[in-house]
Design an enzyme around this catalytic site. Sequence first.
Site, short mmCIF file in Angstrom:
data_model
loop_
_atom_site.label_atom_id
_atom_site.label_comp_id
_atom_site.label_asym_id
_atom_site.label_seq_id
_atom_site.Cartn_x
_atom_site.Cartn_y
_atom_site.Cartn_z
N ASP A 75 38.51 38.37 37.10
CA ASP A 75 39.69 38.89 37.81
C ASP A 75 41.01 38.53 37.12
OD1 ASP A 75 37.72 39.50 39.78
OD2 ASP A 75 38.01 37.53 40.69
N GLU A 282 39.42 47.70 45.93
CA GLU A 282 40.06 46.40 45.77
C GLU A 282 40.83 46.38 44.45
OE1 GLU A 282 36.87 43.56 45.76
OE2 GLU A 282 36.10 44.20 43.81
#
Length: 383
Positions: A75, A282
């Site tokens: 991420d 997301e």
Amino acid sequence: MHTRYLPLLALGAVMLLACTEQVSHKEQARDTLQVPAKSNADAAQQREVKQVGQKGLDEYGSKSLPLVTNIYTADPSAHVFDDKLYIYPSHDYEAGIPQNDNGDHFAMRDYHVLSMAEVGGEVKEHGVALSVDQVPWAGRQMWAPDAATKDGQYYLYFPLKDKQDIFRIGVAISDSPVGPFVPEPEPMAGSFGMDPAVFADDDQQHYLFFGGIWGGQLQRWTKGEYSQQDDYPADDAPALMPKAVKLSDDMLSMDGEPQDIMILDESGQPIKQGDLDRRFFEAAWVHKYQGNYYLSYSTGDTHKIVYAMSENLMGPYTFKGVVLDPVVGWTNHHSIAEFQDKWYLFYHDSTLSKGQTHLRSVKMAQLKYNDDGTIVPYQAYYK
């Protein structure tokens, strides 16, 4: 902590070394991947790969290698502060939790910051910048963070479930871009969801984008307050959209109420919930290029990074296409940043862990644009 640095975007066929990471909750600051030395068999296999002309830097055909291999990272949120590149990833480890759709097996407990002075140079891993043990309101799961700077201070925005198992967004502060960061005693008032991404506009006003469905819990806030029950739109109804809000001058609170950031199709209609190749899942990220705003995000269960464009930061955005096709591993999460006059895509995959979805590694690659400002899709592998 010993760190093994790898050059970026190097050409040639180099086999990834096998590795393992075994970490307990109490040993997060000391985890190290054990990387064995090359054997004669490894060297012979490399020669064989060269002889048959296989492309790629590993057995997956990767075009780039992990930035660091001493820990697992995922991420990546990338920013340039004072002419240096900083990457704020989440930190994967083996928690021993069975995999499920809520992402319980992603049980991260701290953050480590990466930095580099130039592409292809040394990548520094700076140790623990913030741990779940430092956060008074913490429950579990420190997921994808982001960072910003203002007036000489650095702010780390992080999603973390509170003691009621509800995702909130916390803020931690440091005098250094690599920390250590000191968390505020409470989460940001009014915050919910996960995957915070902070965008500084040309006037240096900061905006917070966030949200995510499934384990990200956005579908539990459709009535304005948290519900234990999921509430998804029908497949032919407008999809749940990412949220955004202006940050207050103190960088610690919201200036107003979060609003939906609308993503439209080519006919000007909202992307539908059942449009799995285009709907928001997301990992919202915003950057600006040649006067246009780009909202990129993950489609989740179809495993793509896609993007939409707008002349206005708060939208609406019109869907344009794919940034990054599926990578090795279930998740796909990214950021985009300009560094030393070139644009780069930062992403992760699970090649280092041989495909283990919850053990990922951050990579980067140059991102290119067409003459009309659209993004040239990036393929992470040669095969």
